[in-house]
Scaffold this motif. Structure first.
Motif, mmCIF file in Angstrom:
data_model
loop_
_atom_site.group_PDB
_atom_site.id
_atom_site.type_symbol
_atom_site.label_atom_id
_atom_site.label_comp_id
_atom_site.label_asym_id
_atom_site.label_seq_id
_atom_site.Cartn_x
_atom_site.Cartn_y
_atom_site.Cartn_z
ATOM 1 N N VAL A 97 -0.383 -22.640 -51.824
ATOM 2 C CA VAL A 97 0.982 -22.012 -51.529
ATOM 3 C C VAL A 97 1.844 -23.650 -52.679
ATOM 4 O O VAL A 97 1.266 -24.369 -52.350
ATOM 5 N N ILE A 98 2.470 -22.772 -53.464
ATOM 6 C CA ILE A 98 3.274 -24.256 -54.090
ATOM 7 C C ILE A 98 4.796 -24.274 -53.788
ATOM 8 O O ILE A 98 5.402 -23.282 -53.493
ATOM 9 N N VAL A 99 5.579 -25.074 -53.438
ATOM 10 C CA VAL A 99 6.730 -25.957 -53.216
ATOM 11 C C VAL A 99 7.238 -26.416 -54.337
ATOM 12 O O VAL A 99 6.602 -27.690 -55.202
ATOM 13 N N ARG A 101 9.927 -33.156 -51.294
ATOM 14 C CA ARG A 101 9.233 -34.266 -50.949
ATOM 15 C C ARG A 101 9.827 -34.154 -49.661
ATOM 16 O O ARG A 101 9.276 -34.439 -48.496
ATOM 17 N N ARG A 102 10.603 -34.236 -49.675
ATOM 18 C CA ARG A 102 11.694 -34.490 -48.544
ATOM 19 C C ARG A 102 11.946 -33.363 -47.422
ATOM 20 O O ARG A 102 11.505 -33.585 -46.518
ATOM 21 N N PHE A 103 11.932 -31.892 -47.784
ATOM 22 C CA PHE A 103 11.623 -31.080 -47.360
ATOM 23 C C PHE A 103 9.953 -31.507 -46.425
ATOM 24 O O PHE A 103 10.259 -30.772 -45.399
ATOM 25 N N LEU A 104 9.400 -31.523 -48.139
ATOM 26 C CA LEU A 104 7.951 -31.326 -47.230
ATOM 27 C C LEU A 104 7.701 -32.180 -45.906
ATOM 28 O O LEU A 104 6.808 -31.988 -45.114
ATOM 29 N N ALA A 105 8.007 -33.530 -45.743
ATOM 30 C CA ALA A 105 8.236 -34.303 -45.285
ATOM 31 C C ALA A 105 9.117 -33.614 -44.045
ATOM 32 O O ALA A 105 8.049 -34.355 -42.689
ATOM 33 N N LYS A 106 9.460 -32.944 -43.726
ATOM 34 C CA LYS A 106 10.366 -32.666 -42.319
ATOM 35 C C LYS A 106 9.877 -31.754 -41.955
ATOM 36 O O LYS A 106 9.863 -31.435 -40.608
ATOM 37 N N THR A 107 8.728 -30.864 -42.754
ATOM 38 C CA THR A 107 7.887 -29.977 -41.768
ATOM 39 C C THR A 107 6.239 -30.683 -41.175
ATOM 40 O O THR A 107 6.203 -29.869 -40.779
ATOM 41 N N GLY A 108 6.316 -31.268 -41.660
ATOM 42 C CA GLY A 108 5.376 -31.736 -41.177
ATOM 43 C C GLY A 108 3.618 -31.216 -41.592
ATOM 44 O O GLY A 108 3.106 -31.735 -40.898
ATOM 45 N N MET A 161 -3.838 -23.951 -44.725
ATOM 46 C CA MET A 161 -3.614 -23.215 -45.807
ATOM 47 C C MET A 161 -3.072 -24.985 -46.781
ATOM 48 O O MET A 161 -2.410 -25.364 -45.922
ATOM 49 N N ARG A 162 -3.978 -24.442 -48.183
ATOM 50 C CA ARG A 162 -3.348 -26.016 -48.814
ATOM 51 C C ARG A 162 -2.093 -25.954 -49.519
ATOM 52 O O ARG A 162 -1.260 -24.442 -49.538
ATOM 53 N N ILE A 163 -1.286 -26.838 -49.745
ATOM 54 C CA ILE A 163 0.405 -27.166 -49.781
ATOM 55 C C ILE A 163 0.335 -27.769 -51.522
ATOM 56 O O ILE A 163 -0.340 -29.088 -51.032
ATOM 57 N N VAL A 164 1.045 -27.658 -52.168
ATOM 58 C CA VAL A 164 1.050 -28.649 -53.121
ATOM 59 C C VAL A 164 3.176 -27.958 -53.439
ATOM 60 O O VAL A 164 3.031 -27.444 -53.274
ATOM 61 N N TYR A 165 3.195 -29.641 -54.058
ATOM 62 C CA TYR A 165 4.554 -29.512 -54.342
ATOM 63 C C TYR A 165 4.829 -30.246 -56.151
ATOM 64 O O TYR A 165 3.906 -31.014 -56.443
ATOM 65 N N TYR A 166 5.597 -29.997 -55.951
ATOM 66 C CA TYR A 166 6.236 -30.885 -57.550
ATOM 67 C C TYR A 166 7.620 -30.906 -56.789
ATOM 68 O O TYR A 166 8.227 -30.121 -56.449
ATOM 69 N N SER A 167 8.056 -32.507 -57.408
ATOM 70 C CA SER A 167 8.912 -32.919 -56.751
ATOM 71 C C SER A 167 9.802 -33.385 -58.071
ATOM 72 O O SER A 167 9.811 -34.646 -58.098
ATOM 73 N N LEU A 168 10.894 -33.139 -58.204
ATOM 74 C CA LEU A 168 11.768 -33.976 -59.187
ATOM 75 C C LEU A 168 12.398 -35.186 -59.354
ATOM 76 O O LEU A 168 12.123 -36.624 -59.833
ATOM 77 N N VAL A 169 13.558 -35.206 -58.208
ATOM 78 C CA VAL A 169 13.880 -36.227 -57.437
ATOM 79 C C VAL A 169 14.059 -36.050 -56.458
ATOM 80 O O VAL A 169 14.550 -36.954 -55.508
ATOM 81 N N GLY A 170 12.797 -35.114 -55.124
ATOM 82 C CA GLY A 170 12.249 -36.173 -54.404
ATOM 83 C C GLY A 170 13.152 -34.942 -52.438
ATOM 84 O O GLY A 170 12.174 -34.938 -52.499
ATOM 85 N N ASN A 171 13.465 -34.074 -53.496
ATOM 86 C CA ASN A 171 14.280 -32.969 -52.496
ATOM 87 C C ASN A 171 12.961 -32.260 -51.694
ATOM 88 O O ASN A 171 13.007 -31.987 -50.721
ATOM 89 N N PRO A 219 0.867 -31.226 -44.059
ATOM 90 C CA PRO A 219 0.466 -32.136 -45.232
ATOM 91 C C PRO A 219 0.386 -31.046 -45.999
ATOM 92 O O PRO A 219 0.387 -29.759 -46.512
ATOM 93 N N ALA A 220 0.833 -31.786 -47.874
ATOM 94 C CA ALA A 220 1.060 -31.299 -48.472
ATOM 95 C C ALA A 220 1.118 -32.390 -50.073
ATOM 96 O O ALA A 220 0.648 -34.201 -49.278
ATOM 97 N N GLN A 221 0.675 -32.430 -50.708
ATOM 98 C CA GLN A 221 -0.100 -32.518 -51.549
ATOM 99 C C GLN A 221 0.842 -32.357 -53.342
ATOM 100 O O GLN A 221 0.831 -31.722 -53.794
ATOM 101 N N PRO A 222 1.000 -33.832 -53.502
ATOM 102 C CA PRO A 222 2.010 -33.036 -54.625
ATOM 103 C C PRO A 222 0.563 -32.396 -56.264
ATOM 104 O O PRO A 222 -0.848 -32.702 -56.155
ATOM 105 N N ILE A 223 1.151 -31.541 -57.076
ATOM 106 C CA ILE A 223 -0.054 -31.289 -58.117
ATOM 107 C C ILE A 223 -0.631 -32.375 -58.780
ATOM 108 O O ILE A 223 0.432 -33.344 -59.200
ATOM 109 N N GLY A 224 -1.276 -32.130 -59.861
ATOM 110 C CA GLY A 224 -1.134 -33.208 -60.916
ATOM 111 C C GLY A 224 -2.843 -32.446 -61.362
ATOM 112 O O GLY A 224 -2.485 -31.377 -61.097
ATOM 113 N N ASP A 225 -3.693 -33.064 -62.416
ATOM 114 C CA ASP A 225 -4.508 -32.974 -62.449
ATOM 115 C C ASP A 225 -5.877 -32.060 -62.458
ATOM 116 O O ASP A 225 -6.874 -33.520 -62.301
#
Length: 122
Positions: free
Chosen positions: A36-38, A13-20, A1-11, A22-28
């Motif tokens: 799933v979006i986080v 991103r750090r959370f997703l790193a702990k899950t192990g 399942m694809r995970i995309v995320y937005y992280s303003l101050v890094g929380n 794969p996740a990709q920042p939102i973009g154009d």
């Protein structure tokens, strides 16, 4: 399942790193598969504008949402998840504080596995 995320101050991103997972920042870009979006929550329970724009473009494939927040905001804790879940009729997988606890990581990982199995069999 694809995970995309937005992280303003890094929380987020750090959370997703702990899950192990794969996740990709939102973009154009377009997402042509279930995802799933986080995201974080801003101010008094607002969805960040970049997330709102991304979902206008890709929301048809959204299957779940998780959000970070700070419990100091009371009812508005993680409220971005409530707003997105209601607007796109998807489940809230998790609301977590800041960059999440070990239990949050475990719960999110389990829920991602469940949602992945659901969409893999359809």
């Amino acid at each position: 399942m694809r995970i995309v995320y937005y992280s303003l101050v890094g929380n987020v991103r750090r959370f997703l790193a702990k899950t192990g997972l794969p996740a990709q920042p939102i973009g154009d870009y377009d997402v042509d598969e279930p995802f799933v979006i986080v995201t974080n929550t801003l101010g008094f329970g607002e969805v960040p504008e970049p997330v709102a724009r991304f979902l206008v473009r890709n929301g048809r494939n959204l299957v779940g949402v998780a959000s970070s927040g700070n419990r100091n905001w009371g009812e508005n804790f993680g409220k971005a998840a409530d707003i997105i879940a209601k607007e796109y009729d998807v489940p809230i997988l998790l609301k977590f504080e800041l960059s999440g606890t070990d239990d949050d990581v475990r719960i999110f990982t389990e829920r991602m596995r469940e949602i992945d199995e659901t969409y893999r069999t359809e």
